[in-house]
Design an enzyme around this catalytic site. Structure first.
Site, PDB file in Angstrom:
ATOM      1  CE  LYS A  93      15.134 -11.800 -54.832  1.00  0.00           C
ATOM      2  NZ  LYS A  93      14.416 -12.578 -53.863  1.00  0.00           N
ATOM      3  CB  SER A 142      14.779 -18.929 -55.285  1.00  0.00           C
ATOM      4  OG  SER A 142      14.952 -17.622 -55.767  1.00  0.00           O
ATOM      5  CB  CYS A 181      20.048 -23.302 -54.118  1.00  0.00           C
ATOM      6  SG  CYS A 181      19.214 -23.690 -55.667  1.00  0.00           S
ATOM      7  CB  ALA A 222       4.058 -22.639 -47.980  1.00  0.00           C
TER       8      ALA A 222
HETATM    9  C1  SPV Z   1      13.382 -15.763 -54.079  1.00  0.00           C
HETATM   10  O1  SPV Z   1      12.614 -16.479 -54.728  1.00  0.00           O
HETATM   11  O2  SPV Z   1      14.576 -15.614 -54.373  1.00  0.00           O
HETATM   12  C2  SPV Z   1      12.887 -15.044 -52.908  1.00  0.00           C
HETATM   13  C3  SPV Z   1      11.449 -14.890 -52.744  1.00  0.00           C
HETATM   14  O3  SPV Z   1      13.667 -14.542 -52.158  1.00  0.00           O
HETATM   15  S1  SPV Z   1      10.789 -13.765 -53.889  1.00  0.00           S
HETATM   16  O4  SPV Z   1      10.324 -12.634 -53.139  1.00  0.00           O
HETATM   17  O5  SPV Z   1       9.721 -14.448 -54.559  1.00  0.00           O
HETATM   18  O6  SPV Z   1      11.838 -13.353 -54.814  1.00  0.00           O
HETATM   19 MN    MN Z   2      15.669 -14.404 -53.094  1.00  0.00          MN
END
Ligand code: SPV
Ligand code: MN
Length: 553
Positions: free
Chosen positions: A230, A271, A273, A386
């Site tokens: 991200k 995330s 959903c 997790a």
């Molecule tokens: C999300 O939370 O949208 C994910 C995992 O894909 S993370 O790498 O934490 O963003």
């Molecule tokens: Mn994501």
């Protein structure tokens, strides 16, 4: 290499590693590595290439330094993040603003000067006695208009191991492309206790928008520590804004219609959903489950999966609903489990369809049922966030074109949220601007466990990308609106909601119904079925749904 960089690296970068860096003849990269070494003070620097030997080396390092432990199934390992490091931490993730730049009130920002002083202060000497890994990667397919070079510097072999599974290799691209633009990520897990970051109060993820660079320290959770996920999305949103394309929080999938027709969809869901489970629908094929770049190429909307693997939520993954993922999670092969419960070398998670052991090791250390944390709350056996990390190619349903350098054509865009009482299960917008504004930009969703903080609070989450926006909201929305201007055929826009509940709290739709909604959307892209003009969009005809329910489920 310029003498000033060579001097900074002397004694730490030697022999084969020195040759590898010099072979790239990239002054910006030399400067990045030299600065990181001077700041973090590692014992030694390893420059990683794309070779299988280097991948094996990283896998071994992650185990030797205790960041991962082997499980009973060959190739499987487990990694734990700290007790307070189980999700993306929005509070301490900030854009560093140069003087005179304003990203609007909705983005978490601070002054660049103050932020750099703080985060570089926490990174000072952070790698003392450790190995610093320098790992080049490529976002998007290699040799493609979508390709974007990156370099991850980190003291965590777990971070590099995860990125080996999740991204395409980039050393060869640096050799080919010379000194072009690239994103830079500097991460240190910080001081460790029992192999987890010991100073969560000093966790910082700061994005230097001026320099296409991200600093991350005192955290291990993948979403905070892996630059390419991200953090790169944030930089890509800015680059896309400058260059006229889109960087989105979207899956990409092939939906299989009548007469062997494959129609590609890109879908944005917050995330937790239903994004991965949609991309993994039985009978369809997956291109990617999390991040996509969209470009207009010769008047056609095309998109590519930025990644090459899945960092997926493991809760509720069970053979009955997710047979393809379950097969990978139970067969020999490379899998990293994170923050699951481990007993006798076996991983356990919530909703796996079997009883969990009453003791084992989890994200709190040795765990037994009834264990209480410092605040007096009972510690669950497994954290809800997790995850499992796998290479997409280990899945049986990967789309034949997942690595196509030209990406895949976009037939439809889908927006989905977690909305207990408003949106209908599926609808199509009247046109592109209507879809972008009322389905994408106006998306509301209940917060989930994927970020730290309270779950179940309804909040705006435009395009499911709000958490990662790095430009003012208005600019981002107009970029989305304008995207259609460069297209001969404009993708259809749809909205879905899998989470409607009746007043008594019961779900109004079934877990598997999305398989029908997606087939209806595929038919609509080709005008195979008609629709009813409702107040908020086009709705399916009952007869078409009945036929699809019979056929699909
Ligand atoms: C999300 O939370 O949208 C994910 C995992 O894909 S993370 O790498 O934490 O963003
Ligand atoms: Mn994501």
């Amino acid at each position: 290499m310029k003498p000033k960089y060579a001097r900074a690296l002397r004694g730490r970068l030697e022999g084969r590693d020195k040759t590898r860096l010099e072979a790239l003849a990239n002054e910006r990269l030399d400067a990045f590595v030299a600065d990181a070494v001077q700041l973090c003070g590692p014992a030694v620097v390893r420059i990683l290439t794309d070779s299988e030997a280097d991948r094996r080396y990283i896998r071994r390092q992650a185990i030797e330094n205790g960041e991962e432990a082997p499980l009973a199934t060959p190739g499987h390992t487990v990694h734990f993040d700290g007790y307070q490091d189980q999700g993306r931490d929005k509070e301490v993730t900030r854009y560093l603003l140069p003087k005179g730049v304003n990203l609007g009130a909705n983005l978490n920002t601070m002054s660049r000067e103050r932020g750099l002083a703080e985060v570089r202060g926490f990174l000072e000497g952070a790698m003392r006695g450790r190995v610093m890994y320098v790992a080049p990667f490529c976002l998007g397919p290699t040799n493609s208009p979508f390709s974007l070079s990156c370099v991850q510097i980190t003291d965590s072999a777990y971070v590099v191991h995860s990125e080996h599974l999740l991204y395409r290799p980039g050393y060869a691209q640096f050799e080919r492309a010379g000194g072009g633009d690239f994103f830079r990520f500097l991460h240190s897990a910080g001081r460790l206790e029992d192999h987890v970051s010991a100073e969560p109060d000093k966790k910082r993820i700061y994005i230097d928008i001026d320099e296409d660079m991200v600093y991350s320290v005192n955290t291990q959770y993948g979403g905070n520590s892996m630059g390419l996920k991200k953090l790169a999305l944030r930089l890509a949103i800015r680059k896309a804004d400058r260059e006229g394309w889109l960087a989105e929080h979207m899956f990409v999938m092939g939906v299989h219609g009548p007469r062997r027709r494959v129609t590609y969809f890109a879908g944005a869901f917050p995330s937790a959903c239903g994004k991965t489970s949609t991309a993994m629908l039985p009978g369809e094929t997956i291109v990617g489950d999390d991040i996509a770049y969209l470009r207009a190429i010769d008047g056609q909307a095309r998109c590519a999966n930025v990644e090459a693997g899945i960092f997926g939520i493991i809760q509720d993954v069970k053979a009955a609903d997710d047979p393809v993922i379950c097969k990978v999670l139970t067969s020999p092969g490379e899998v990293i489990f994170s923050n699951v419960l481990v007993k006798d070398g076996r991983p356990y998670w919530l909703g796996m369809g079997r009883e969990l052991p009453t003791e084992g090791v989890n994200f709190s250390g040795p765990w037994h049922i009834g264990k209480i944390d410092k605040q007096g709350s009972e510690i669950p056996p497994v954290h809800k966030n997790a995850r499992y990390t796998i290479d997409l190619r280990s899945l049986g349903n990967v789309d034949a074109r997942f690595d196509d350098p030209q990406g895949v054509p976009v037939g439809g865009i889908i927006y989905g949220g977690r909305d207990s009482d408003t949106w209908v299960p599926v609808q199509e917008s009247f046109d592109w601007p209507h879809g972008i504004l009322t389905m994408g930009a106006a998306l509301e969703s209940e917060t989930t466990f994927a970020t730290l903080g309270q779950a179940g609070v309804r909040a705006f989450c435009l395009m499911s990308n709000l958490d990662f926006l790095a430009i003012p909201i208005g600019k981002y929305i107009s970029n989305n609106l304008n995207f259609a201007g460069g297209l001969k055929t404009v993708p259809r826009v749809f909205a879905v909601n899998y989470f409607q509940r009746a007043r008594d709290g019961k779900w109004l739709t079934g877990m598997r119904d999305k398989a029908v909604w997606i087939k209806w959307m595929e038919r609509r892209v080709h005008d195979d079925v008609e629709a009813i003009r409702g107040p908020t969009g086009w709705l399916p005809l009952l007869g078409d749904l009945e036929a699809l329910f019979r056929k699909v489920l």
